[in-house]
Design a protein around this motif. Structure first.
Motif, PDB file in Angstrom:
ATOM      1  N   GLY A  54      41.216  50.286  38.784  1.00 34.12           N
ATOM      2  CA  GLY A  54      40.384  49.206  39.173  1.00 34.12           C
ATOM      3  C   GLY A  54      41.288  48.138  39.367  1.00 34.12           C
ATOM      4  O   GLY A  54      41.018  47.256  40.182  1.00 34.12           O
ATOM      5  N   ALA A  55      41.975  47.636  38.164  1.00 37.37           N
ATOM      6  CA  ALA A  55      42.591  46.398  38.239  1.00 37.37           C
ATOM      7  C   ALA A  55      43.814  46.613  39.158  1.00 37.37           C
ATOM      8  O   ALA A  55      44.068  45.401  39.833  1.00 37.37           O
ATOM      9  CB  ALA A  55      43.267  46.364  36.704  1.00 37.37           C
ATOM     10  N   GLN A  56      44.606  47.860  39.415  1.00 36.40           N
ATOM     11  CA  GLN A  56      45.483  48.050  40.439  1.00 36.40           C
ATOM     12  C   GLN A  56      45.029  47.387  41.801  1.00 36.40           C
ATOM     13  O   GLN A  56      45.621  47.081  42.799  1.00 36.40           O
ATOM     14  CB  GLN A  56      46.255  49.117  40.370  1.00 36.40           C
ATOM     15  CG  GLN A  56      47.296  49.190  39.153  1.00 36.40           C
ATOM     16  CD  GLN A  56      47.608  50.571  38.900  1.00 36.40           C
ATOM     17  OE1 GLN A  56      47.112  51.526  39.327  1.00 36.40           O
ATOM     18  NE2 GLN A  56      48.677  50.868  38.086  1.00 36.40           N
ATOM     19  N   ALA A  57      43.791  47.811  41.923  1.00 39.84           N
ATOM     20  CA  ALA A  57      43.179  47.702  43.192  1.00 39.84           C
ATOM     21  C   ALA A  57      42.455  46.452  43.643  1.00 39.84           C
ATOM     22  O   ALA A  57      41.647  46.139  44.376  1.00 39.84           O
ATOM     23  CB  ALA A  57      41.915  48.786  43.483  1.00 39.84           C
ATOM     24  N   GLY A  58      42.783  45.488  42.376  1.00 42.59           N
ATOM     25  CA  GLY A  58      42.254  44.277  42.547  1.00 42.59           C
ATOM     26  C   GLY A  58      40.823  43.825  42.566  1.00 42.59           C
ATOM     27  O   GLY A  58      40.201  43.039  42.994  1.00 42.59           O
ATOM     28  N   ILE A  59      40.006  44.678  41.668  1.00 43.94           N
ATOM     29  CA  ILE A  59      38.875  44.509  41.489  1.00 43.94           C
ATOM     30  C   ILE A  59      38.508  43.863  40.286  1.00 43.94           C
ATOM     31  O   ILE A  59      38.749  44.211  38.976  1.00 43.94           O
ATOM     32  CB  ILE A  59      37.953  46.001  41.378  1.00 43.94           C
ATOM     33  CG1 ILE A  59      38.251  46.753  42.466  1.00 43.94           C
ATOM     34  CG2 ILE A  59      36.556  45.798  40.844  1.00 43.94           C
ATOM     35  CD1 ILE A  59      37.886  48.351  42.366  1.00 43.94           C
ATOM     36  N   PHE A  60      37.945  42.450  40.319  1.00 48.01           N
ATOM     37  CA  PHE A  60      38.134  41.480  39.429  1.00 48.01           C
ATOM     38  C   PHE A  60      36.242  41.200  39.002  1.00 48.01           C
ATOM     39  O   PHE A  60      35.597  41.301  39.972  1.00 48.01           O
ATOM     40  CB  PHE A  60      38.175  40.229  39.754  1.00 48.01           C
ATOM     41  CG  PHE A  60      39.680  40.171  39.881  1.00 48.01           C
ATOM     42  CD1 PHE A  60      40.506  40.125  38.458  1.00 48.01           C
ATOM     43  CD2 PHE A  60      40.693  40.375  40.986  1.00 48.01           C
ATOM     44  CE1 PHE A  60      42.098  40.160  38.659  1.00 48.01           C
ATOM     45  CE2 PHE A  60      42.127  40.438  40.933  1.00 48.01           C
ATOM     46  CZ  PHE A  60      42.692  40.175  39.819  1.00 48.01           C
ATOM     47  N   THR A  61      36.068  41.481  37.627  1.00 48.76           N
ATOM     48  CA  THR A  61      34.725  41.496  37.523  1.00 48.76           C
ATOM     49  C   THR A  61      34.208  40.214  36.615  1.00 48.76           C
ATOM     50  O   THR A  61      35.177  39.717  36.125  1.00 48.76           O
ATOM     51  CB  THR A  61      34.200  42.943  36.693  1.00 48.76           C
ATOM     52  OG1 THR A  61      34.797  42.539  35.454  1.00 48.76           O
ATOM     53  CG2 THR A  61      34.667  44.008  37.177  1.00 48.76           C
ATOM     54  N   ASP A  62      33.056  40.296  36.212  1.00 49.71           N
ATOM     55  CA  ASP A  62      32.527  39.165  35.132  1.00 49.71           C
ATOM     56  C   ASP A  62      32.900  39.887  33.610  1.00 49.71           C
ATOM     57  O   ASP A  62      33.502  40.946  33.603  1.00 49.71           O
ATOM     58  CB  ASP A  62      31.179  38.915  35.249  1.00 49.71           C
ATOM     59  CG  ASP A  62      30.189  40.090  35.002  1.00 49.71           C
ATOM     60  OD1 ASP A  62      30.646  41.069  34.542  1.00 49.71           O
ATOM     61  OD2 ASP A  62      29.194  39.918  35.550  1.00 49.71           O
ATOM     62  N   LYS A  63      32.446  39.279  32.489  1.00 49.90           N
ATOM     63  CA  LYS A  63      32.953  39.906  31.583  1.00 49.90           C
ATOM     64  C   LYS A  63      32.018  40.641  30.595  1.00 49.90           C
ATOM     65  O   LYS A  63      31.999  40.964  29.436  1.00 49.90           O
ATOM     66  CB  LYS A  63      33.120  38.516  30.452  1.00 49.90           C
ATOM     67  CG  LYS A  63      34.343  37.770  30.751  1.00 49.90           C
ATOM     68  CD  LYS A  63      34.562  36.741  29.679  1.00 49.90           C
ATOM     69  CE  LYS A  63      34.966  35.469  30.250  1.00 49.90           C
ATOM     70  NZ  LYS A  63      34.799  34.263  29.539  1.00 49.90           N
ATOM     71  N   ILE A  88      31.018  43.066  40.099  1.00 53.94           N
ATOM     72  CA  ILE A  88      32.183  42.749  40.711  1.00 53.94           C
ATOM     73  C   ILE A  88      32.040  41.306  41.081  1.00 53.94           C
ATOM     74  O   ILE A  88      31.230  40.919  41.695  1.00 53.94           O
ATOM     75  CB  ILE A  88      32.483  43.498  41.766  1.00 53.94           C
ATOM     76  CG1 ILE A  88      32.613  45.013  41.239  1.00 53.94           C
ATOM     77  CG2 ILE A  88      33.684  43.089  42.827  1.00 53.94           C
ATOM     78  CD1 ILE A  88      32.752  45.924  42.414  1.00 53.94           C
ATOM     79  N   LYS A  89      33.317  40.329  40.753  1.00 54.51           N
ATOM     80  CA  LYS A  89      33.190  39.241  41.552  1.00 54.51           C
ATOM     81  C   LYS A  89      34.017  39.078  42.690  1.00 54.51           C
ATOM     82  O   LYS A  89      33.411  38.121  43.728  1.00 54.51           O
ATOM     83  CB  LYS A  89      33.579  38.241  40.499  1.00 54.51           C
ATOM     84  CG  LYS A  89      32.733  37.674  39.351  1.00 54.51           C
ATOM     85  CD  LYS A  89      33.512  37.181  38.027  1.00 54.51           C
ATOM     86  CE  LYS A  89      33.355  35.674  38.266  1.00 54.51           C
ATOM     87  NZ  LYS A  89      34.059  34.909  37.173  1.00 54.51           N
ATOM     88  N   THR A  90      35.267  39.484  42.632  1.00 54.88           N
ATOM     89  CA  THR A  90      36.026  39.403  43.894  1.00 54.88           C
ATOM     90  C   THR A  90      36.910  40.775  44.117  1.00 54.88           C
ATOM     91  O   THR A  90      37.156  41.602  42.823  1.00 54.88           O
ATOM     92  CB  THR A  90      36.926  38.340  43.845  1.00 54.88           C
ATOM     93  OG1 THR A  90      37.788  38.252  42.791  1.00 54.88           O
ATOM     94  CG2 THR A  90      36.242  36.958  44.176  1.00 54.88           C
ATOM     95  N   ILE A  91      37.306  40.983  45.126  1.00 52.60           N
ATOM     96  CA  ILE A  91      38.243  42.138  45.305  1.00 52.60           C
ATOM     97  C   ILE A  91      39.578  41.445  45.966  1.00 52.60           C
ATOM     98  O   ILE A  91      39.449  40.882  47.179  1.00 52.60           O
ATOM     99  CB  ILE A  91      37.665  43.495  46.160  1.00 52.60           C
ATOM    100  CG1 ILE A  91      36.715  43.913  45.360  1.00 52.60           C
ATOM    101  CG2 ILE A  91      39.023  44.120  46.480  1.00 52.60           C
ATOM    102  CD1 ILE A  91      35.848  45.247  45.937  1.00 52.60           C
ATOM    103  N   ASP A  92      40.644  41.412  45.522  1.00 51.85           N
ATOM    104  CA  ASP A  92      41.894  41.139  45.997  1.00 51.85           C
ATOM    105  C   ASP A  92      42.590  42.490  46.642  1.00 51.85           C
ATOM    106  O   ASP A  92      43.137  43.246  45.817  1.00 51.85           O
ATOM    107  CB  ASP A  92      42.836  40.532  45.280  1.00 51.85           C
ATOM    108  CG  ASP A  92      44.178  40.014  45.535  1.00 51.85           C
ATOM    109  OD1 ASP A  92      44.459  40.081  46.874  1.00 51.85           O
ATOM    110  OD2 ASP A  92      45.032  39.513  44.885  1.00 51.85           O
ATOM    111  N   ALA A  93      42.278  42.704  47.905  1.00 53.27           N
ATOM    112  CA  ALA A  93      42.670  43.961  48.495  1.00 53.27           C
ATOM    113  C   ALA A  93      44.079  43.876  49.201  1.00 53.27           C
ATOM    114  O   ALA A  93      44.523  44.824  49.642  1.00 53.27           O
ATOM    115  CB  ALA A  93      41.723  44.337  49.664  1.00 53.27           C
ATOM    116  N   LYS A  94      45.012  42.889  48.782  1.00 49.87           N
ATOM    117  CA  LYS A  94      46.156  42.604  49.502  1.00 49.87           C
ATOM    118  C   LYS A  94      47.127  43.865  49.092  1.00 49.87           C
ATOM    119  O   LYS A  94      47.660  44.476  50.001  1.00 49.87           O
ATOM    120  CB  LYS A  94      47.050  41.517  48.994  1.00 49.87           C
ATOM    121  CG  LYS A  94      46.236  40.290  49.842  1.00 49.87           C
ATOM    122  CD  LYS A  94      47.572  38.991  49.618  1.00 49.87           C
ATOM    123  CE  LYS A  94      47.049  38.281  48.587  1.00 49.87           C
ATOM    124  NZ  LYS A  94      45.975  37.488  48.125  1.00 49.87           N
TER     125      LYS A  94
END
Ligand code: ASP
Ligand code: MG
Length: 404
Positions: free
Chosen positions: A97-106, A113-119
């Motif tokens: 999940g982290a490598q896929a840029g899936i950022f969540t709350d705590k 999920i708060k944002t996804i950085d798909a780069k």
């Protein structure tokens, strides 16, 4: 060429042969020239096993450590699926999940999920790789692994589909689609070709275990059209999308039964302003989902509050309410021998008489109603768990769902 997100659930990747079967399917989609991002769950049973192991060590394991533990289930399947693809000549790479840029709350164990950085993902996609992403997990801003709540791989798939603007999102599972009722319980249940987000949402939150509720909410919010279908055959599944006018012609589209709820009665609390607020504020602060709240008319200065919670939260409910009841008086009783039966359909907005049809049918079968609640497109009743299957069959018949 299309950009497809596919999600394979726990039974679809349940063992080595099934992982190979999934890899072969993915290969065919890739060979047709599509860009493919795959989300996988843990092998079926693995997450439960890990939870059981944790509980045998600590009755109430720290939630951060639970996430650390549970995320490994999906990490096994992403690596194995990527290997299975490589073994048949498909260029593939696995992502946590982290490598896929899936950022969540705590909020550990049910993070949002708060944002996804798909780069990074986009880069590998343009390099022609199939990307296998671990479902159900993300990372919070402090770098801790989080999980998205049980069944959260669905959410990973829908959110990724939105983030990378996929043309198609397919949720592969062990059933052919969404049915008018659980076919194991109601023999003449029918598969639905289409269903609206709102109906799917109600059915999902009501215990038709096809998909995680939050994933459907997310899909509705971001208008992600998706298809629920089987990974074991090539039958078309059920398309889930925005409501369209003709959908209202059907009054009831499905019957759902949720046996994982418990009834909580808080009795003899002071009948004065603020008591209910104190009870539900405490439950909300403990992140406990409460449903079907009923308060009786206060008498002699005291009142009772009744509501339902997920059965898994019973211990937490007791711990959370103990200090509150010291303050407002009263006592708590819990009953997990209940089930919630619901009938759902967007047609209820424009048709009347649904409640009376349901109540008469259940009464005819001698089934007692303990709680009733309604919304614009559903009617739910709490009944004895022992009557749940019979009630589902009775309701299915009463609305002639076998004819859909
Ligand atoms: N493995 C997780 C669970 O069992 C997530 C998922 O399967 O979607 O809840
Ligand atoms: Mg699942």
């Amino acid at each position: 060429m299309a950009r497809i997100v596919q999600k394979y659930g726990g039974t679809s990747v349940g063992d080595v042969d099934r992982i190979k079967n999934v890899a072969a399917r993915i290969k065919a989609f890739r060979a047709a020239g599509n860009e493919v991002v795959v989300v996988v769950s843990a092998r079926s049973g693995v997450t439960n096993e890990l939870i059981a192991r944790a509980k045998s060590i600590h009755p109430n394991p720290p939630e951060r450590e639970m996430d650390q533990l549970l995320s490994i289930g999906e990490q096994e399947t992403i690596a194995l699926t990527a290997m299975a693809l490589e073994a048949i000549g498909v260029d593939a790479v696995s992502y946590t999940g982290a490598q896929a840029g899936i950022f969540t709350d705590k909020v550990h164990t049910k993070a949002k999920i708060k944002t996804i950085d798909a780069k990074p993902l986009e880069k590998d996609l343009s390099a022609g790789k199939v990307i296998i992403v671990a479902g159900f997990q993300g990372i919070n801003e402090e770098g801790h692994i989080t999980t998205l709540g049980r069944g959260g791989s669905d959410l990973t798939a829908i959110a990724l589909a939105a983030a990378i603007k996929a043309d198609k999102c397919e949720i592969y599972t062990d059933v052919d689609g969404v049915y008018t009722a659980d076919p194991r319980v109601v023999q003449d249940a029918r598969k639905l070709n289409e269903i609206s987000y709102d109906e799917m949402l109600e059915l999902a939150s009501l215990g038709s275990k096809v998909m995680q509720t939050r994933s459907v909410e997310f899909a509705s919010k971001y208008n992600v059209v998706f298809e629920v279908r089987s990974s074991f055959n090539n039958n078309p599944g059920t398309i889930v999308k925005q409501e369209v006018a003709y959908m209202e012609k059907v009054v009831v589209r499905g019957v759902a039964v949720d046996k994982d709820q418990a009834k909580v009665v808080v009795s003899n609390i002071a009948d004065k302003p603020g008591t209910a607020a104190k009870v539900f504020r405490a439950l909300a602060e403990a992140n406990i989902n409460v449903d079907m709240i009923v308060q009786n008319v206060g008498r002699d200065g005291v009142a009772n509050l009744t509501f339902t919670v997920p059965q898994t939260e019973i211990g937490k409910v007791e711990r959370t309410l103990a200090p509150v009841l010291k303050d407002i008086g009263g006592s708590v009783t819990l009953d997990d021998q209940i089930a919630k039966l619901s009938v759902v359909g967007v047609g209820m907005r424009t048709h009347s008489g649904v409640a009376s049809t349901l109540f008469s049918a259940l009464a005819g079968a001698g089934i007692n109603l303990e709680l009733i609640s309604t919304s614009e497109i559903k009617i739910s009743v709490v009944i004895a768990k022992s009557k749940a299957d019979e009630a589902a069959r009775v309701a299915h018949k009463a609305f002639e769902l076998e004819k859909l």
